[in-house]
Design a protein around this motif. Structure first.
Motif, PDB file in Angstrom:
ATOM      1  N   ARG A 106       0.832  -1.208   0.000  1.00 50.79           N
ATOM      2  CA  ARG A 106       0.000   0.000   0.000  1.00 50.79           C
ATOM      3  C   ARG A 106       0.863   1.253   0.000  1.00 50.79           C
ATOM      4  O   ARG A 106       0.573   2.217  -0.705  1.00 50.79           O
ATOM      5  N   ILE A 107       1.924   1.235   0.802  1.00 46.92           N
ATOM      6  CA  ILE A 107       2.811   2.405   0.859  1.00 46.92           C
ATOM      7  C   ILE A 107       3.472   2.631  -0.494  1.00 46.92           C
ATOM      8  O   ILE A 107       3.549   3.750  -0.986  1.00 46.92           O
ATOM      9  N   ARG A 136       2.372   1.976  -3.389  1.00 49.30           N
ATOM     10  CA  ARG A 136       1.437   2.443  -4.408  1.00 49.30           C
ATOM     11  C   ARG A 136       0.736   3.744  -4.032  1.00 49.30           C
ATOM     12  O   ARG A 136      -0.141   4.193  -4.751  1.00 49.30           O
ATOM     13  N   SER A 137       1.097   4.313  -2.887  1.00 48.57           N
ATOM     14  CA  SER A 137       0.395   5.513  -2.415  1.00 48.57           C
ATOM     15  C   SER A 137       1.092   6.764  -2.944  1.00 48.57           C
ATOM     16  O   SER A 137       2.242   6.711  -3.377  1.00 48.57           O
ATOM     17  N   PRO A 138       0.393   7.895  -2.893  1.00 47.99           N
ATOM     18  CA  PRO A 138       1.057   9.162  -3.237  1.00 47.99           C
ATOM     19  C   PRO A 138       2.296   9.380  -2.357  1.00 47.99           C
ATOM     20  O   PRO A 138       3.303   9.881  -2.831  1.00 47.99           O
ATOM     21  N   PHE A 139       2.199   8.959  -1.105  1.00 44.00           N
ATOM     22  CA  PHE A 139       3.345   9.077  -0.192  1.00 44.00           C
ATOM     23  C   PHE A 139       4.542   8.312  -0.738  1.00 44.00           C
ATOM     24  O   PHE A 139       5.667   8.822  -0.754  1.00 44.00           O
TER      25      PHE A 139
END
Lengths: 252, 406
Positions: free
Chosen positions: B219-220, B222-225
Motif C-alpha cells: 500500500r505504501i 502504491r500511495s502518493p506518499f
C-alpha cells in the motif's frame, strides 16, 4: 503595483558586488525578460527571488507578501514556479508520475502523510495530469521513464510540471540554453501557446536575443549588478545605453 | 482486492500461499536421506525467515524508496527486543502487548535518531546512523546494564512481577510466551511416509504478522506518499521547487522502517524471550542492507527473498562439514576426493560468509536489481520466445519493463 516587486536589493559575495540596488517591477500577466551580459547578476537576482539566496538589503514582495527568509518550497506554495537551465525532472519516475507530483503538491501542500491511499484512487489528480500532458503533446509518452526523454521533451515535461501547479509567476532561467535552433523555436512556440491559453506572468532570464524579442513584452537590461533600462522590446533595440553595454557585438 | 491492483493482489496471494505452505515447501527431502540437511522446514529457521523478512521489508521502505542508506537499523530491532522482554517481565507472557510496545518504542527511538541523522544525506547520513547504532550497542552492553542486562542479555526470571500473568508456573519454571493461551513453542508434527512436516504456532503467528506488514508495504509503495519517497530519491532540488518539503517525507519513511525493525525485534523475543546487545551490533545492521540489495532494493518481494536466502545460508550451508563433503565425493577416486574436499571446504561450514560474499558480488555486478531482476530476466526470456510466435507482445512487454518499483 506589479505582482513581483523587487526594491533596493543588493547582494555582495566577498569583494564582488553581484547586485547593487536593484529595483524591478513585473506587472501581472506580462512576459518580462531580464537580459544582460555574462556576470551581470541575472542568476543572482533569480536566486534571490526563489529563496536560494538571501539579499543583503532590500525587499522582494510577491503578490503582497515578502518572500525573503522563506524556504524554496514555501515560495513555490505562494505561487512561483521555476524552470531550470538544465531541465530538473524526476528522472527515475515515469512522465505521468512527474506531472502527478506537482498536482499533489498543489492540492495537499508541502507534506501530507497519505501513505495508505492509492494513487489509482485519485481521479482528480489523474485527470489533471492527463490534461496537462495532452496540453504539451506528451500523453503518448506517459509511461516512459522521464530520464530517457530527449532534451527537448525533458524541457516540455518540466514546463508541464510547473504549469500543472497553476503558478501565478513562472520563472524561466535560460530555457533555451544549449538548444539547437529548431528546439529553441519549439520552446518559443510552446511558451507562446502557454501564454495564450492562460493568465500567467512569466519572468525570463535569457541570453538568446531571438527568444527575448519573440516573447517579451517588457525587458530589463542588467549590467554589473544594476538595471540599466526597462523598456518595451521596440525601444530596447535602438537604445544607445543598451547597445553600449550589451548589444554592441550582437546582431539584432 | 483490498485496494490493490490485479498484479499486486496476485503477488500478495503468492506470498500468502508460500508462507502458508512453507512447512511443506521447505522440507522437500525425506527424513534420514543424505539431502535432509538441506531441509529448512524447522520452526526456528522458518520463524527467522519471516521475522528477518519483516525487518528487510521495512528497511526497503527507507532504502529502496528514498535511497537513504541507513547503517544502524539493528539499533531499532534491538530497542524493540528489549521493550518486548520488559513487557513480558512486567506485564504478561502474552505476545500482543510485547509486540505493540516493541513497535512503539522502536518508532520513538527512530524518530529521535532519524531527526538528527537526516540533517545530512549520502555517506554522512550512513555514518551518522552507524555511529548512533554503535553508541546504542555500547550503552546496552555496559552503562545501561540495569535495563538491558548488559553482557548476559535481558532474560526472564522467576522474580519478575508479571502483573497480568504469573511469576512462575505451578512446577516452578518460567512461563512461556503465548497468544491468549496458545503457546508459541507448540508444534504439530505430521508424518507422511518418510517425510516429517512441522507446523509451529509461533511460525504461523510470525507469518500472519509478516503478511500484514507486506500488505502495508505494498500500500505504501502504491500511495502518493510512496511516490513522494521515490521523488526524494530522484531529485530533491526539483521537489523543493515543486512546493514539497522532502524532510518530513524522509523522516516519516525512516520512522516507518524503524517501526518495522521494532516489530521484527518484538517477534524475535516473542519466539524466544531473550534480548542481547549483539542484536544492535553493526554487523546486524549490515546484514539487512545485504538482504535488501541481494533481493532487489526498491522491489516489493526482493527484501523477503534476500532475507530468506541469507538466513538459509547462515543456517544450512554453515552446517555442512568436511565429513559430509567426504560422503558426497566418496564415489571419486581417493586423490580426487581429497582434492575436491579441499577445494570446496573454504566455502562451507564457517566459510559460509565467503560463499555469501561471492554471491553478493555476482549479484551486484551482473544483476544490479537483485534476485528480482534475475527473475524478471528469466521471465522476459520466456516472453521473448512467445513473442516470436505472435509478434504483438513487444510494446506491452517494453512498457512493463519500464514501469518502476514492481
Amino acid at each position: 503595483m506589479g505582482i513581483l516587486e523587487v526594491k533596493n536589493v543588493s547582494k555582495r559575495f566577498g569583494g564582488l558586488q553581484a547586485l547593487g540596488d536593484v529595483n524591478l517591477s513585473v506587472a501581472e500577466n506580462t512576459v518580462h525578460a531580464i537580459i544582460g551580459p555574462n556576470g551581470a547578476g541575472k542568476s543572482t537576482l533569480l536566486n534571490c527571488l526563489i529563496g536560494k539566496l538571501i539579499p543583503d538589503t532590500g525587499s522582494v514582495m510577491f503578490d503582497g507578501n515578502s518572500v525573503l527568509g522563506r524556504k524554496p518550497y514555501e515560495i513555490n506554495q505562494m505561487g512561483i514556479s521555476r524552470v531550470f537551465q538544465t531541465p530538473e525532472i524526476f528522472a527515475d519516475l515515469t512522465v505521468f508520475e512527474n506531472v502527478m507530483i506537482p498536482c499533489f503538491a498543489t492540492r495537499d501542500g508541502a507534506f501530507r502523510m497519505h501513505a495508505l491511499e492509492s494513487v489509482a484512487n485519485e481521479p482528480d489528480i489523474v485527470e489533471q495530469a492527463e490534461t496537462m500532458l495532452a496540453d504539451v503533446n506528451m500523453l503518448d509518452k506517459r509511461n516512459v521513464h522521464a530520464g530517457s526523454l530527449s532534451r527537448g521533451d525533458k524541457r516540455r515535461l518540466e514546463m508541464a510540471m510547473c504549469l500543472s501547479q497553476q503558478p501565478k509567476l513562472l520563472l524561466l532561467d535560460e530555457p533555451t540554453a544549449g538548444m539547437a535552433r529548431a528546439d529553441t523555436n519549439n520552446t518559443i512556440d510552446l511558451l507562446k501557446e502557454i501564454k495564450d491559453k492562460r493568465d500567467i506572468t512569466m519572468c525570463i532570464i535569457e541570453h538568446d536575443m531571438h527568444v527575448v524579442f519573440s516573447l517579451a513584452e517588457r525587458i530589463t537590461v542588467l549590467a554589473q549588478g544594476t538595471p540599466l533600462v526597462e523598456e518595451t522590446p521596440e525601444n530596447i533595440k535602438g537604445h544607445p545605453k543598451v547597445r553600449e553595454a550589451y548589444l554592441g557585438e550582437a546582431q539584432v | 482486492m483490498l485496494g490493490l491492483n490485479r498484479k499486486d493482489a496476485m503477488l500478495l496471494m503468492v506470498v500468502v500461499l508460500l508462507t502458508l505452505f512453507a512447512p511443506f515447501l521447505l522440507n522437500p527431502f525425506p527424513e534420514g536421506s543424505s539431502l535432509a540437511q538441506f531441509n529448512a522446514g524447522y520452526p526456528d529457521l522458518m520463524q527467522r525467515f519471516v521475522i528477518f523478512g519483516i525487518f528487510a521489508i521495512g528497511f526497503n521502505i527507507l532504502f529502496g524508496l528514498t535511497g537513504y542508506l541507513s547503517f544502524g537499523h539493528a539499533a531499532f530491532l534491538g530497542a524493540g527486543s528489549y521493550a518486548g522482554v520488559w513487557m513480558m517481565k512486567l506485564l504478561t507472557m502474552n505476545v500482543i502487548p510485547a509486540i505493540i510496545v516493541s513497535v512503539v518504542v522502536a518508532g520513538l527511538f527512530s524518530l529521535l535518531i532519524g531527526f538528527i541523522s537526516l540533517r545530512r544525506s549520502g555517506i554522512y547520513f550512513s555514518i551518522l546512523t552507524l555511529a548512533f547504532a554503535q553508541m546504542s550497542f555500547a550503552l546496552a552492553y555496559s552503562v545501561l546494564t540495569p535495563i538491558t542486562g548488559g553482557e548476559t542479555g535481558l532474560q526472564l526470571s522467576l522474580n519478575d512481577p508479571r502483573i497480568l500473568g504469573v511469576s512462575s508456573t505451578g512446577d516452578g519454571s518460567i512461563p512461556v510466551t503465548n497468544l491468549f493461551g496458545l503457546e508459541m513453542r507448540d508444534s504439530f508434527e505430521w508424518e507422511v511416509g518418510a517425510w516429517l512436516f512441522t507446523f509451529n504456532a509461533g511460525y504461523y503467528v510470525c507469518a500472519a504478522v509478516m503478511l500484514v506488514a507486506f500488505y502495508v508495504a505494498i500500500r505504501i509503495f502504491r500511495s502518493p506518499f510512496g511516490m513522494m519517497l521515490r521523488a526524494v530519491k530522484s531529485n530533491q532540488q526539483r521537489m523543493n521547487y515543486t512546493g514539497l518539503n522532502p524532510k518530513p517525507y524522509t523522516l516519516a519513511a525512516f520512522v516507518i522502517s524503524g517501526m518495522y525493525a521494532g516489530l521484527a525485534g518484538g517477534l524475535m523475543v516473542s519466539m524466544d524471550p531473550l534480548a542481547g546487545a549483539e542484536r544492535m551490533f553493526w554487523t546486524a545492521s549490515g546484514e539487512v542492507v545485504l538482504m535488501t540489495i541481494l533481493g532487489g532494493a526498491g522491489t516489493l518481494i526482493g527484501p523477503v527473498l534476500g532475507a530468506g536466502l541469507i538466513k538459509y545460508m547462515e543456517n544450512i550451508v554453515s552446517k555442512i562439514n568436511s565429513t559430509i563433503l567426504h560422503e558426497w565425493f566418496a564415489f571419486m577416486p581417493d586423490g580426487i576426493e581429497d582434492l575436491l574436499v579441499t577445494l570446496v571446504y573454504p566455502f562451507i561450514g564457517k566459510g559460509w560468509h565467503l560463499t555469501l560474499g561471492i554471491m553478493f558480488m555476482l549479484v551486484v555486478i551482473f544483476l544490479p536489481g537483485g534476485l528480482v531482476e534475475g527473475g524478471q530476466r528469466i521471465g522476459r526470456l520466456f516472453r521473448r520466445r512467445d513473442r516470436k510466435g505472435t509478434g504483438v507482445e513487444a510494446p506491452a512487454a517494453e512498457q512493463r519493463r519500464k514501469t518502476p518499483a514492481e
